[in-house]
Design an enzyme around this catalytic site. Structure first.
Site, short mmCIF file in Angstrom:
data_model
loop_
_atom_site.label_atom_id
_atom_site.label_comp_id
_atom_site.label_asym_id
_atom_site.label_seq_id
_atom_site.Cartn_x
_atom_site.Cartn_y
_atom_site.Cartn_z
CB SER A 1 32.40 20.97 33.72
OG SER A 1 31.39 20.07 33.27
CG HIS B 1 36.13 22.75 35.85
ND1 HIS B 1 35.96 23.56 34.75
CD2 HIS B 1 35.90 21.48 35.43
CE1 HIS B 1 35.65 22.81 33.71
NE2 HIS B 1 35.61 21.55 34.09
CD GLU C 1 37.15 27.15 34.60
OE1 GLU C 1 37.04 27.97 33.68
OE2 GLU C 1 36.28 26.27 34.83
CG ASN D 1 32.79 24.73 29.71
OD1 ASN D 1 33.36 24.48 28.65
ND2 ASN D 1 32.76 23.85 30.70
#
Length: 519
Positions: A123, A144, A156, A194
């Site tokens: 991540s 991900h 992802e 993120n």
């Protein structure tokens, strides 16, 4: 795009929570699954955990009994890495350490066929860096998953600098076939979620540090006005302050300490004090059997004005007009000037625009809402120059509309508005830099962190120059680069301005034609 055939084996390396979840997803999609861990006992336990979950699903009627029994027979642990030789896809979910992961993939290359896909569930680490030194870096990429992997739909699909587009396509099709929602992105710090989500936390913490409002009030405003499912203070307590701050710090360092991603000093102090959230019994909020949840600031009752004057186009707040009339408040429209709502006492009610109330004689700012009709709380911002009458009229007006009112300090951009503007700015910048498409970013933010709308969609709803103007004003008042609008956002507003100008010219031409026909 051709997905990996269901008859092929999928291997998962790492027997922790994420590894188990990914294994369960692949297993229920029809693959044979092998779980490997350097600790063979953990791998065997992980197989048992997945089998137990499948059994429980069958017992609850969520899975056909025959399918469950078949799935239970298709999963096993591998005692040696060499047992993964026949895997068409290997997904790694081990400790977040570059050295450990690179050593693992180097060893896997000696085992699996050159056609097999190798994927990392990292991540925070660079997919490009993890692929460095591999003999076949083209088949390496990031997948991900979000925790818990069996429940959350988003994945992802991250392409590193050396990832072959065909490998990314095959991984995308495979994940899609597993019933997940894949989004494509380039290898960038934080990937999509993120990276883009940082302002959701950062702006809330900044408002708190600026003494604008307490955590409970900020959380309530973002939930009840912004439409977010959970406030950032409660959410980071759930995630763990140490975990959330580590991600923020990693993204900040990866972007060479860009002011756009500067971590919060208040959160740093929280981590240093050991107040990590729910897991430690105290974070922003206290937890435990005797803990009392702090209440947000809510203004007492005030009388609503019987009549207001709406000056100019309220833009994103235009929906208030219908609400005012439905509430029995007489509305007088003035087309030119503004935009603001003129109150009977001559004070003005203005939508948050990145300026401060102290700059004006008698102004109350009100915050952005995702939907003013559905919002149950509205934040108001005042300065010491705001009269008591103006504040009382503003509070009473929104209370008449059925809203709770939170009065906060004179913070430019307030709470929801500055958060949304920053999300829009980071999204525009990411799209311009080829990180991901706007549609994929919107999908990722809705599914990955449950936002009420994707930032690109929000941008379209609010108007192409809204976020740019607000951030420009914020940057003037809080210099240092954090709020400086990106070039990409500037270009979007500029392009929209050209479109508006062309539309105005076309409308004027049509009017001239009609006038000519009449004559």
């Amino acid at each position: 795009m051709t997905a990996i055939e269901r008859s092929r084996t999928v291997a998962v390396v790492g027997a922790g929570t994420m590894g188990q979840g990914i294994a369960q997803v692949a297993l229920l999609a029809g693959h044979r699954v092998l779980i490997y861990d350097i600790n063979a006992l953990l791998a065997a336990d992980a197989v048992g955990f997945v089998q137990d979950r499948v059994e429980r699903m069958a017992a609850k009627g969520r899975l056909d009994r025959a399918e469950a029994e078949d799935a239970i027979d298709r999963i096993a642990s591998a005692a040696e890495l060499a047992e993964l030789a026949g895997a068409a896809l290997v997904v790694e979910a081990v400790v977040e350490d570059v050295t450990v992961k690179r050593a693992l993939f180097a060893a896997l290359e000696e085992v699996v066929s050159p056609e097999a896909l190798l994927a990392t569930n990292t991540s925070s680490l660079s997919v490009t860096e993890l692929a460095a030194g591999l003999a076949h870096p083209g088949r390496f990429l990031g997948l991900h998953f979000f925790n818990p992997a069996p429940l959350l739909p988003l994945v992802e699909v991250v392409s590193g600098s050396a990832t072959d587009p065909a490998a990314a396509d095959r991984a995308y099709a495979t994940v899609l076939g597993w019933g997940k929602t894949p989004v494509r992105c380039a290898d960038t710090p934080g990937f999509i979620v993120n990276r883009i989500a940082r302002p959701f936390y950062a702006e809330a913490f900044a408002v708190y540090e600026e003494q604008g409002a307490d955590p409970a009030t900020i959380d309530a405003v973002l939930r009840e006005s912004g439409g977010f499912k959970m406030g950032p203070f409660a959410l980071t307590d759930l995630i763990g302050q140490d975990v959330n701050e580590a991600v923020t710090r990693s993204v900040w360092e990866s972007f060479f300490r860009s002011p756009k991603f500067t971590p919060s000093l208040a959160q740093r102090r929280l981590v240093q004090s050991g107040r990590l959230g729910r897991k430690s019994g105290h974070g922003w909020y206290p937890y435990g059997p005797d803990a009392k949840a702090p209440a947000p600031h809510t203004a007492g009752p005030e009388d609503a004005p019987a009549k207001v004057t709406v000056v100019g186009d309220l833009g994103p707040a235009a929906g208030l007009l219908d609400l005012l009339e439905e509430a029995g408040i007489e509305v007088v429209d003035v087309e030119h000037g503004g935009p603001y709502i003129q109150l009977p006492g001559e004070g003005q009610l203005v939508l948050a625009d990145g300026k401060t109330a102290i700059e004006f004689a008698d102004v109350v700012y009100f915050d952005l809402a995702f939907d003013y009709r559905d919002a149950t709380r509205i934040a108001l911002s005042v300065s010491e120059d705001t009269s008591e009458r103006t504040l009382a009229e503003a509070v009473g007006l929104f209370q008449k509309l059925g809203k709770k009112v939170s009065v906060i300090g004179d913070v430019p951009g307030m709470i929801v508005a500055r958060t949304v503007a920053m999300l829009i700015d980071l999204t525009a910048d990411a799209v311009a830099r080829g990180v991901a498409g706007a549609e994929d970013i919107d999908t990722a933010m809705r599914l990955g962190v449950n936002y009420p709308a994707g930032p690109a969609e929000w941008h379209d709803r609010l108007g192409r120059d809204w976020a740019y103007d607000l951030l420009h004003h914020l940057d003037e008042r809080c210099p240092g680069g954090r709020y400086a609008p990106s070039l990409a956002l500037y270009k979007l507003g500029y392009a929209a301005g050209d479109e508006d100008e062309a539309a105005d010219e076309a409308e004027a031409a049509d009017a001239d034609d009609e006038a000519g026909e009449t004559e």
